[in-house]
Design an enzyme around this catalytic site. Structure first.
Site, PDB file in Angstrom:
ATOM      1  N   HIS A   1      11.528 -46.125 -65.507  1.00  0.00           N
ATOM      2  CA  HIS A   1      11.746 -46.716 -64.139  1.00  0.00           C
ATOM      3  C   HIS A   1      12.937 -47.723 -63.970  1.00  0.00           C
ATOM      4  O   HIS A   1      13.143 -48.159 -62.947  1.00  0.00           O
ATOM      5  CB  HIS A   1      10.778 -46.896 -63.299  1.00  0.00           C
ATOM      6  CG  HIS A   1       9.447 -46.021 -63.362  1.00  0.00           C
ATOM      7  ND1 HIS A   1       9.627 -44.445 -63.166  1.00  0.00           N
ATOM      8  CD2 HIS A   1       8.382 -46.213 -63.645  1.00  0.00           C
ATOM      9  CE1 HIS A   1       8.587 -44.015 -63.161  1.00  0.00           C
ATOM     10  NE2 HIS A   1       7.539 -44.767 -63.623  1.00  0.00           N
TER      11      HIS A   1
ATOM     12  N   HIS B   1       7.611 -39.827 -61.863  1.00  0.00           N
ATOM     13  CA  HIS B   1       7.295 -39.507 -63.213  1.00  0.00           C
ATOM     14  C   HIS B   1       7.671 -37.955 -63.151  1.00  0.00           C
ATOM     15  O   HIS B   1       7.078 -37.363 -64.126  1.00  0.00           O
ATOM     16  CB  HIS B   1       5.656 -39.584 -63.461  1.00  0.00           C
ATOM     17  CG  HIS B   1       5.485 -41.070 -63.112  1.00  0.00           C
ATOM     18  ND1 HIS B   1       5.037 -41.446 -61.894  1.00  0.00           N
ATOM     19  CD2 HIS B   1       5.416 -42.266 -63.888  1.00  0.00           C
ATOM     20  CE1 HIS B   1       4.516 -42.656 -61.904  1.00  0.00           C
ATOM     21  NE2 HIS B   1       5.027 -43.317 -63.197  1.00  0.00           N
TER      22      HIS B   1
END
Ligand SMILES: Nc1ncnc2c1ncn2[C@@H]1O[C@H](COP(=O)(O)OP(=O)(O)O)[C@@H](O)[C@H]1O
Ligand SMILES: Nc1ncnc2c1ncn2[C@@H]1O[C@H](COP(=O)(O)OP(=O)(O)O)[C@@H](O)[C@H]1O
Ligand SMILES: [Mg+2]
Ligand SMILES: [Mg+2]
Ligand SMILES: [Mg+2]
Ligand SMILES: [Mg+2]
Lengths: 333, 219, 333, 219
Positions: A57, A219
């Site tokens: 991320h 995700h």
């Protein structure tokens, strides 16, 4: 799988080392267990802010370690929560005697691993509080799920609580501010393409050449709905409206707005989205007081974007404007 | 009744169980990850494999008691897995270790207590009941079957075999469920039609137990 | 083609509007002809820096308009040089009576369009100089080509010449600094995937699932060599070594280093590349005095990266460290 | 000699030429872009089409002199095309306009002078000689053929037809060349085997001229 990596197992370690090498003035990287700490930690008398979560991320969270933001970040494997050892050792390394605040994105794994770490630290006499970020309005039925996911709002919690801690606020006060942000921030994202987790080696999901996924998680968790590709303006409305409605934003209010890229989206496109977002908010009489446009919380090389809005007041704006100096966010310094 | 009930469960059988569990996860790593890709984030196989390989490295040497071996697994899983399954399996093995602490060999009833404690740990940590499409849906019926079989006088080998079958059936039964815990819960209705990955790893654990704890080759 | 756009024809206009809406404190956007100007332009008595080029390389150039960097940027269509009208009107809008410096990436189209603009402006009595950036060492045989392409080095020229102009340097002096940077900067890039120009709608080139292109241009122009994918460390060496050799960098020298993403590359991977770059330079006794890691000059959603090195001395480091406040680069403010 | 040489070349024929050029580019936009994708940056078709459509909108009304029409095209191309082809074609039309400035109708020799001036403008701006795999490789032989045909007494129609053929042949001849100017030059040896996109747009210009300037429907 096409990636600039060496070995699948070494991805997070090597990237974390790279971060440390690139910003030795800001951060210090430790290997076993892995964490990224402020170069000048521990700052005595300051509440220590620690976050962490799966990697992939970036710049979240390692890129937000530094003055005015996090004291430490604990990067897990790609898309996998970090383990308690990381938070425990990070906390011991950076706490300055004024307590520790964990900023935790609401995922079962993150919650449980941070919980274990908090138990272990409490046992060692270090005061730990946790604030959960759960801002993803794509998750509608939070009673029948693990609750809303923590996504873009995390950047805002880290920045604003970080400013409060930097200014010397107490653990109670930093916790209050962090909760105030997390209570007033909402996000929603979408994907044009999947991402590929290195350890898996193939795309997490498949989208047709004319399809997109609305409400995607960071995700690559499937979202609210898969539908045919639409123009950017319509997509912007599909993301912004649930966020505005969920926050109950009214005419005359002001927000801090983020148009975030998922990692593989050209900045050119993010500005097209921002243009429409500004129009939508403008039509409702809501003022964008501050904004971020760029890659702030990503999903590897996924193409897509998310919109995050934070209801802002003078206190939050003042803390937002306070100096910050981290690898990924810098102003006033 | 069968020949495999001969010796009591000692540390070497527990070691064999742990090794077999690790072997099975390694062999089905891609399958576990593929299941997780369908309704999660495509890492369950890698997570469990990383943790169990670390566990194998950290196992205490010959002569270690069952509880010490299980505790080593717990610590390795907690420090190496991450994700949801790390704290869940970690807590499970921690509780299992505590349930048999101090014993050099385990009676069938101890084995049942071990798995019951493991299940309780998972449920305490994860707050999932049955029917939420998690590993609990494999473990809970397995623990019940193990208890019931021993109660009606079955050998440990038979009882574990029934427990493993119950786990497998419990895992199969997750397929039509809608998830309400963990990452898969975000899918809502779209989680139907997919097996829960954690229920498969839990099944592998019970199958490993059935193949090793009641005798058979110790490796 | 999967993009967050509305109409292919409106991409650059809408993105430029978005930039203006997001940063009204920094930039002002004009539509016809299209340019992005400093919000406080013209700054009287200051040399005006103007750059421009095809769009699709964001944040270049619009993201570099602001205090301490560019006075105006002229965005062409995607990957197409801007037209002279843009530079002419931008120059009229931002020049502060101390002359104008054009910063031009060396592409035939850019060179000719800026040349035409300079002719037109000279005819109106505005002093215009041009500095060409031609830093791409992937172009080996500059005698038999249009010369080296201008790539990552452009960011360095804009930042450093921008600092000189902000400090009140004369047109001669700003030009000298800009040339000094462009003489001492070299780059090389690579691609894992192609990009898709919106107007074309399909990928500019095709790469096999196990192939990469070394020496790629920022418009997806084919590079030195197409080869099988290699580990990140080897790729880093393949990019860094020609750059180091071409600059003739020696032990004891210092550089400003940039590891740049092509638009679709996760930051995670860029840090893996930076890690190896630091090692390669370290082994040769070359110090990285400053660095940038991120998306600074992109090719739409292309996956890949480039490495840029600038031989630095005290003068360049001082100008590098000078405050800059633009949408994409900010420090000291 | 042929009937098409009847009337002199007036503004309306120039207008027809410009329209025809724009039509051809619009029709072959994708082809031009695909050629540019192979050895450039995939925008030549879009660039030229955008510019020529803008030119059509800005053409002065009926009765305009050839030079004024050509100048309007030049300005539109300069302001709208960008890239390499914008300044090149823009300069070409600017020089062509200058070459016939003030004339209401053009003699065959004026037409030849117009194209010669256009070519000179391109070469001055772009510094390319023949054999560098650019639009010059189509235009230079076309201008030579036009001159030669008129010199040997051919009609304007015949001469332009020969010029168009020469342009096409010149464009064909770019295929085996290695580019040494423009974006394609970065490819070095890898530019061999592809037609230069600018040589095709230049051919379309000469074909448009052949189809319109010597008479025929004024579109
Ligand atoms: N609250 C919970 N209680 C019990 N089991 C859970 C819970 N949440 C998730 N799980 C189990 O964990 C598995 C996923 O593990 P894993 O993929 O390793 O972690 P993550 O979801 O963090 O990526 C699920 O398949 C499910 O069986
Ligand atoms: N120096 C030059 N002289 C003449 N023609 C050139 C030169 N450079 C490029 N060209 C022509 O321009 C064409 C490319 O035009 P275009 O694609 O519109 O511009 P760009 O290359 O800037 O994208 C080439 O095919 C070639 O014929
Ligand atoms: Mg995970
Ligand atoms: Mg998972
Ligand atoms: Mg172009
Ligand atoms: Mg082109």
């Amino acid at each position: 799988m096409k990636k600039l990596i060496n070995r699948v197992e070494a991805v997070v370690d090597e990237a974390t080392q790279g971060l440390g090498l690139a910003h030795p003035d800001l951060v210090r990287v430790q290997a076993e267990p892995r964490f990224v700490a402020r170069a000048d930690a521990p700052v005595q008398g300051k509440v220590a802010l620690i976050s962490g979560g799966g990697s992939g991320h970036e710049p979240l969270h390692g890129g937000y370690v530094g003055r005015g933001m996090l004291d430490a970040a604990c990067p897990g494997e790609v898309f996998t929560s970090p383990v308690p050892d990381q938070m425990v050792e990070a906390a011991k390394a950076v706490h300055g005697g004024a307590g520790v605040l964990f900023i935790v994105k609401n995922y079962t794994g993150d919650v449980m691993n941070f919980e274990l770490a908090a138990e272990l630290l409490q046992a060692e006499g270090i005061a730990v509080r946790s604030v959960l970020v759960a801002d993803d309005v794509a998750v509608e039925n939070s009673l029948y799920t693990a609750g809303r996911r923590g996504v873009g709002g995390t950047v805002f919690v880290e920045k604003i609580a970080g400013a409060a801690a930097e200014a010397g606020a107490s653990l109670d006060e930093v916790e209050r501010i962090a909760r105030k942000v997390s209570d007033n921030v909402r996000s929603m994202g979408m994907a044009l393409t999947s991402c590929t987790v290195p350890a898996k080696g193939s795309p997490t999901f498949e989208l047709g050449e004319d399809e997109m996924e609305i409400g995607i998680g960071i995700h690559g968790e499937p979202g609210r709905e898969r539908m045919k590709l639409r123009p950017a303006d319509e997509i912007t409305a599909m993301l912004a409206e649930p966020v505005i409605d969920d926050l109950g934003l009214k005419q005359g209010e002001q927000v801090i707005a983020m148009v975030n890229g998922m990692g593989g989206t050209p900045l050119l496109e993010l500005y097209i989205v921002y243009r429409k977002l500004a129009e939508i908010l403008g039509q409702r009489g809501i003022t964008i007081a501050r904004n971020l446009v760029g890659n702030y919380i990503t999903s590897l090389e996924m193409q897509g974007c998310s919109i995050t809005l934070l209801r802002a007041d003078d206190e939050l704006l003042r803390l937002w404007d306070a100096p910050v100096h981290t690898p990924a966010l810098r102003w006033g310094v | 009744m069968a020949g495999d009930a001969a010796a009591a469960v000692d540390g070497e059988r527990i070691r064999a169980f742990i090794r077999r569990f690790a072997e099975k996860v390694a062999a089905q790593k891609d399958e576990l990850t593929a299941l997780d890709a369908a309704i999660g984030d495509a890492d369950h196989g890698t997570n469990m494999d990383r943790g169990l390989q670390a566990a194998l490295e950290r196992l205490p040497g010959e002569g270690a008691a069952p509880g010490d071996l299980l505790k080593a697994v717990a610590m390795a899983l907690i420090s190496k897995v991450g994700g949801a399954s790390g704290p869940l399996y970690g807590t499970a093995f921690l509780r299992a270790a505590a349930a048999v602490a101090g014993k050099a060999t385990l009676e069938p009833g101890d084995v049942a207590a071990l798995f019951k404690a493991a299940l309780a740990g998972i449920q305490e940590r994860g707050k999932a009941g049955r029917g939420e499409k998690t590993m609990v849906d494999a473990l809970a019926p397995a623990v019940e079957a193990l208890d019931a079989a021993l109660a009606r006088g079955a050998s440990l080998g038979e009882a574990l075999a029934e427990a493993a079958r119950a786990a497998r059936e419990g895992s199969d039964a997750t397929i039509p469920l809608v998830a309400t815990k963990g990452r898969a819960s975000y899918l809502g209705e779209r989680s139907r039609g997919h097996r829960d990955p954690g229920s498969l790893s839990a099944t592998l654990m019970m199958e490993a137990a059935a193949e090793t704890l009641a005798g058979g080759p110790a490796s």
